[in-house]
Design a protein around this motif. Structure first.
Motif, short mmCIF file in Angstrom:
data_model
loop_
_atom_site.label_atom_id
_atom_site.label_comp_id
_atom_site.label_asym_id
_atom_site.label_seq_id
_atom_site.Cartn_x
_atom_site.Cartn_y
_atom_site.Cartn_z
N SER A 495 32.24 41.29 32.55
CA SER A 495 31.97 41.55 33.97
C SER A 495 30.76 42.47 34.10
O SER A 495 30.56 43.37 33.28
N THR A 515 35.17 44.08 38.00
CA THR A 515 36.07 43.08 37.40
C THR A 515 36.37 41.90 38.33
O THR A 515 36.99 40.91 37.89
N GLU A 516 35.96 41.99 39.59
CA GLU A 516 36.17 40.85 40.49
C GLU A 516 35.30 39.67 40.11
O GLU A 516 35.53 38.55 40.56
N ARG A 587 27.81 37.52 44.05
CA ARG A 587 29.00 37.59 43.19
C ARG A 587 29.59 36.23 42.86
O ARG A 587 30.34 36.09 41.90
#
Length: 803
Positions: A495, A515-516, A587
């Protein structure tokens, strides 16, 4: 000023005296004339025909000496500026300022000397005036003039007599020897060219080196033939117009075919290496394979053409060696019809002069610093022969030339052309003669004078036999690979830590992982021939390549060719993918960005653990490992090789791995030396544009007194990791450094410093410094640089490995 006051105009021809037209005096009659009325730099054009040639040419060989010496000093000064630059050591501002001033001083000083060369007097002329100032010599000249008028003159000077014998021999034989040698060499190339093109296994052999010598001699002889043809077989005033037309057509066609050879060659080679994937995605799907056939056909046509030209000169044409000193007809004296007729030629000549000046500027830029990162690679071959040589030929053909007149545009253009040829050819000449010898001297020191005998016959049978082949430098060689390869092999997820929302809102500032989002990291792997993944238990030494920031792994990257080359040698080669520094702003498609340098090192470390767990499937011998990489990847290669067994990295790398050596290519080892100062507030948030301080390579500060002090800095600085007092007593592994002397991104001083630091602690450091090379010096594997890198890299691997 007194001369200008007394003689505002030439007493002989009436032309105005100024900066370009000066008053001189005739060495025989002592009459005052302007330099345009001086012939051979010493005699008035009203008396020159009375003077025997021996005296016209006496000491003339020294005329170019001051220009050559000062021009050479100037070019060396310009080149040494960046080469001696120690790097952006921002932690020592005084030293940095001193280095920058040194660069500017050397470059400006060199340019000033080059400017001075445009106004240098002729040394030979000075020497003649000094010689003629002695009464006995003046009397000797007068006697010679009298005996010439009486038809009784015979030269008593041995050197002049020898020169005349040589010239008379060439005239009597009509340069037949040159023509015959040229026919033989070109005929040999018609035989050897198809052989070399269709037998890739001949690359790097003695046969290839011999063909390279033949090709070099062929090229030189062909150019000499064109010069002879232009000088003695195509005079416009000859009655035999047919001969002149044929010679001109043959000569111009030959020289203009060079671009049509090398442009298709370059396009075809880029396509064959899948490099359009990196350079231009829109061209990646086009089949440029026919270009490789096209350039071969044109080369053969060009070779046949020069053979036919030479046969015509040898058997049919008649030379004219009578070079008369024709006065230039002034523009005002020409008829309107002649003026109109001359306009297109004048326009083309001016255009070619502009291109010649551009080529001159290009050459000077190449020896200062190479911003294109490819000039030193292509200059000796495709740029010089494929582009500049036709331009030089066309320019010198079209510029009016007045024989025996030194002060004219033609001779200045000749000097400019000589500088262009010398600079462009320098990398291909200096690499095999200087760099390769320098590398071998370092091998002698590091491994003993008998290092070649330490390599087994089995390994040597796979090696290149020669470090350079001129043929391969021009026409390349294929790296045929029939081994098994896997692409995009997954080894871990990771990540990013520097993440922003599309509106600029910071989601993760680097203190921890975001960590998403996560990304899968992969590698490409190449096996030696006759091996299959998961079949058998053979294990092979492992080379791990780390790409640079501007690259990625894959079939189109710079590691593609070299990976297959060393797989053929008997190594298992892994081409790594890992994270990049900087911010992630999407993201859902995080790409490679968002990591810092410690993250990327740990990613490669995890790959070594993955390979360790699957040694048999991937056929890797973890006790024989080398790290190599380019630029940013070169920095990684040294950090990984020097630090894998340090307590700081404990548990991150394969526990069975033994690193035998490191091969950084233009490695950015000292980037943290610059980064240390970038933590200062005086540089602002953007680090003066040098580094994104908000997403640094290493977090925190290297200064123990700062509140955000991060002790990890020391373990990502190769220069400090070498120190046994810091690394716990380890000796750094042998290191082969590849670097170009004019690299604009990573100064060669960084590798020079690394070599010095390694040797100071008893480790092996070998620096391969390539003259006028830039960043990405080795990316074309068949270039003069690339051949040398492969030659010494395979020997370094053999000498440092446990076979």
């Amino acid at each position: 000023m007194d001369i200008l006051a007394l003689y505002p105009q030439c007493p002989h021809c009436g032309k105005k005296i100024g900066y370009f037209n000066r008053i001189e005096h005739c060495a025989y009659s002592d009459e005052l004339v302007c330099n345009k009325c001086i012939v051979s730099g010493r005699f008035s054009d009203s008396v020159v025909e009375k003077i025997p040639n021996e005296f016209r040419e006496k000491f003339r060989i020294f005329n170019m000496l001051p220009w050559l010496v000062i021009a050479l000093i100037a070019l060396l000064m310009i080149q040494s500026g960046w080469y001696r630059f120690g790097g952006w050591a921002l932690s020592n501002v005084d030293k940095l300022l001193e280095n920058v001033l040194y660069i500017f001083g050397m470059v400006l000083g060199g340019l000033l000397l080059l400017l001075i060369t445009t106004r240098l007097p002729h040394l030979g002329t000075w020497m003649f005036y000094w010689w003629i100032s002695k009464p006995k010599n003046k009397k000797k000249l007068e006697e010679a003039v009298n005996t010439k008028e009486e038809g009784r003159y015979v030269s008593t000077n041995r050197l002049y007599s020898l020169k005349r014998k040589i010239i008379d021999y060439l005239k009597n034989t009509q340069t037949r020897d040159l023509f015959i040698v040229t026919i033989i060499l070109n005929s040999l190339m018609l035989i050897f060219f198809p052989i070399m093109q269709n037998k890739p296994y001949l690359a790097g052999t003695y046969f290839s080196a011999i063909v390279g010598i033949i090709w070099s001699l062929t090229l030189v002889c062909n150019i000499l033939v064109l010069l002879v043809a232009a000088g003695f077989y195509s005079h416009k005033k000859r009655e035999n117009k047919k001969q002149r037309v044929l010679v001109e057509v043959f000569s111009w066609t030959y020289i203009l075919l060079f671009p049509f050879i090398f442009i298709p060659f370059i396009i075809g080679k880029i396509w064959s290496l899948n490099a359009f994937e990196e350079l231009a995605d829109e061209l990646a799907g086009i089949n440029f394979g026919p270009m490789l056939v096209l350039y071969q056909v044109i080369f053969i046509v060009q070779t046949i053409l020069i053979i036919l030209t030479v046969f015509y000169l040898l058997l049919k044409a008649t030379p004219d060696y009578n070079l008369q000193n024709e006065r230039k007809i002034s523009w005002s004296s020409k008829s309107l019809k002649l003026k109109i007729k001359q306009i297109p030629k004048s326009f083309i000549t001016i255009l070619l002069l502009a291109v010649l000046i551009f080529a001159f500027a290009f050459s000077l830029l190449m020896i200062v610093v190479d911003p294109a990162m490819a000039l030193g690679i292509v200059a000796p071959t495709y740029v010089l022969v494929g582009l500049f040589l036709p331009v030089i030929y066309a320019t010198l053909k079209l510029i009016p030339r007045r024989p025996k007149k030194y002060k004219q545009i033609f001779w200045r253009s000749v000097k400019i052309s000589a500088v262009i040829v010398a600079i462009c050819a320098a990398p291909a000449i200096l690499t095999p003669t200087w760099t390769n010898r320098y590398i071998e001297d370092q091998f002698d020191v590091a491994f003993g004078d008998d290092w070649e005998t330490q390599i087994s016959d089995d390994l040597q049978s796979k090696f290149r036999k020669v470090p350079y082949s001129a043929y391969e430098n021009f026409f390349g060689f294929e790296i045929s690979y029939e081994g098994a390869a896997l692409y995009d092999v997954f080894y871990m997820y990771d990540s990013p830590r520097y993440v922003k929302a599309p509106d600029g809102t910071i989601l993760s500032n680097g203190s921890s992982k975001f960590t998403e989002a996560k990304r899968a990291f992969t590698f490409d792997i190449y096996l030696p021939p006759n091996e299959e993944f998961g079949v058998g238990s053979n294990k092979y030494p492992l080379i791990m390549f780390c790409h640079g920031v501007g690259m990625a792994k894959g079939t189109g990257n710079a590691n593609f060719s070299v990976s297959r080359y060393f797989a053929n040698q008997g190594y298992t080669v892994v081409d790594m993918e890992y994270g990049r520094t900087g911010w992630v702003t999407n993201r859902t498609n995080i790409g490679h960005d968002g990591y810092d340098f410690p993250d990327t090192c740990l990613q490669v470390a995890n790959c070594t653990k993955f390979l360790d767990l699957n040694q048999e499937y991937y056929h890797v011998d973890m006790s024989n490992v080398w790290f190599s990489g380019r630029s940013f990847g070169g920095w990684m290669a040294t950090v990984l090789a020097y630090g894998y067994n340090l307590p700081f990295f404990a548990g991150n790398f394969s526990e069975t791995m033994v690193v035998r050596g490191s091969i950084p290519m233009y490695g950015a080892h000292a980037i943290l030396e610059a980064g240390e100062l970038l933590t200062l507030d005086m540089l602002g948030d953007d680090g003066l544009g040098v580094m994104d301080v908000s997403a640094p390579y290493v977090r925190g500060s290297p200064n123990p007194e700062d509140p955000d002090y991060n002790p990890e800095w020391i373990f990502y600085n190769p220069y400090k990791m070498i120190d046994p007092s810091i690394n716990g007593g380890f000796t750094a592994c042998p290191t082969l450094m590849i670097h170009g002397t004019q690299d604009p991104l990573v100064p060669p001083g960084w590798d020079i410093q690394l070599k010095s630091t390694l040797e100071s602690y008893g480790s092996v450091g070998i620096a391969a410094l390539y003259p006028l090379g830039s960043h990405a010096t080795d990316v074309i594997h068949w270039s003069h640089y690339g051949q040398s890198v492969l030659y010494y890299m395979e020997r370094f691997l053999a000498l440092t490995g446990d076979f």
